[in-house]
Design a protein around this motif. Structure first.
Motif: not given
Length: 318
Positions: A258-285
Motif C-alpha cells: 500500500x505504498x509507492x516505493x522509489x529505489x535508486x541503487x548504484x554500485x559505487x563506494x557507498x555512503x560510509x561514515x560521511x556526514x549527510x550533506x545538503x542534498x540528502x537533507x533536502x530529500x528528507x525535508x
C-alpha cells in the motif's frame, strides 16, 4: 506525589527507622568504640545509602530515557514519542517534551513547505529565463554564424564552424539545465515518462549506465507527490554521478504494501561514515512534506541505496 515528596518521604522513613532502632534496640555505643559497634553502625549507614540510591535510580529512570531522547532527537528523522511513564513532574516533563517535538515538527514542516514552494517557483523562473532569454540569444548567434559562414572563405568558414559547434554545445547545456530546473516532461507527460527521461539523461553523463524499471500499475498521485518522487530520484542520481564513482545505477518505481516505493541503487563506494550533506537533507525535508519515509543504506553487495516509501491513500488507489 511529586519526585521531591517521594525522595523526602523515603529519607524520612529511613531516618525514623534508624533512630527507632537506636532508641529501642539493644545496641549502644561505648567509649572507646568497640569494633562490633562500628560494624553495626557502618551496616546501618550502608543500608541507608543503598535505599536512597535505589529510590533515586528508579525515580529518575524516566529522566534518563528523556535525556537520551533529547540527545538523539532529529526533526528530519521522526521517531515514536516516549511513553509518559513515571509520576508527578516526571510524566508531565515527558508529555511536555513530546508536545514540544510535535510543535517543532509541525513548524518545520510548514517552513519547509514554504521554502520548497519558493524554491520551485524560483527554479521555474530561472528555467524560463534561460529558455527565453539565453536560449533565444544563442539561437540567434547560431543563425548569424551560419549566415556569415556561408559568405566566408574556406579557412574562415572552418573556424566559424568550430565556433558554431561550441555555441551549439552551450545551447544544449543551457537547455539541459533548464530541464533540470523545471521538468516540463513531468507536467506534460507524467511521472513515468519523467523518470525514464531522467534515467536516460543521467546515462549520458560521466560514463554512468542507468537502468529503469517502472511498474505499469502505479496509482494516480497528487502533483506534489509526483514532484517529490522526481526530485528525490534526481538528487539520488546526481549524488551517484558526482560522488559515488559508480558505473551502474538502477531506478525502480513500484507498489509495495500500500505504498509507492522509489529505489535508486548504484554500485559505487557507498555512503560510509560521511556526514549527510545538503542534498540528502533536502530529500528528507521533501519526504516529510508528503508524509513519506526516506532511508539510505549500503547494501551487502556495496554501493548506496536510496529508498523513498510514499503511503498511498485510499482515494488515490480507487
Amino acid at each position: 506525589m511529586s519526585l521531591f515528596g517521594r525522595i523526602f518521604l523515603l529519607n524520612a522513613i529511613v531516618l525514623v527507622v534508624a533512630g527507632a532502632a537506636l532508641l529501642l534496640g539493644p545496641v549502644t555505643v561505648s567509649t572507646p568504640v568497640l569494633l562490633t559497634e562500628v560494624l553495626i553502625v557502618g551496616t546501618g549507614v550502608a543500608a541507608v545509602l543503598v535505599a536512597n540510591a535505589l529510590l533515586i535510580k528508579f525515580g529518575l529512570a524516566p529522566l534518563d530515557r528523556l535525556t537520551r531522547a533529547m540527545r538523539t532527537a532529529d526533526l528530519l528523522k521522526p521517531v515514536p514519542r516516549l511513553p509518559a511513564r513515571g509520576r508527578g513532574e516526571v510524566a508531565e516533563l515527558i508529555r511536555t517534551f513530546n508536545a514540544m517535538l510535535d510543535r517543532l515538527e509541525a513548524e518545520r514542516g510548514f517552513s519547509a513547505a514554504r521554502a520548497l514552494s519558493a524554491q520551485e517557483a524560483e527554479r521555474r523562473r530561472v528555467a524560463q529565463e534561460l529558455h527565453d532569454e539565453v536560449g533565444q540569444t544563442l539561437t540567434a548567434v547560431l543563425l548569424e554564424l551560419k549566415r556569415v559562414a556561408d559568405h566566408a572563405d574556406d579557412e574562415v568558414r572552418k573556424e566559424l564552424h568550430q565556433v558554431q559547434e561550441t555555441t551549439r554545445a552551450s545551447l544544449d547545456e543551457i537547455r539541459r539545465i533548464a530541464r533540470r530546473l523545471r521538468p516540463g516532461v513531468l507536467e506534460e507527460l507524467g511521472l513515468t515518462s519523467a523518470l525514464k527521461a531522467l534515467a536516460s539523461e543521467s546515462s549520458d553523463r560521466a560514463g554512468l549506465t542507468v537502468r529503469h524499471r517502472i511498474d505499469p500499475d502505479i496509482p494516480p498521485l497528487d502533483p506534489q507527490v509526483e514532484l517529490v518522487i522526481y526530485r528525490v530520484a534526481q538528487e539520488a542520481l546526481t549524488n551517484t554521478t558526482r560522488h559515488a564513482r559508480a558505473t551502474r545505477a538502477e531506478l525502480h518505481l513500484h507498489v509495495e504494501n500500500s505504498a509507492v516505493v522509489l529505489r535508486v541503487r548504484d554500485n559505487g563506494r557507498g555512503i560510509g561514515d560521511s556526514a549527510e550533506g545538503a542534498g540528502i537533507s533536502g530529500m528528507r525535508e521533501r519526504a516529510l512534506l508528503i508524509g513519506a519515509q526516506l532511508q539510505l543504506a549500503s547494501p551487502p553487495g556495496g554501493g548506496t541505496e536510496v529508498c523513498l516509501s510514499v503511503p498511498v491513500r485510499e482515494p488515490e488507489r480507487r
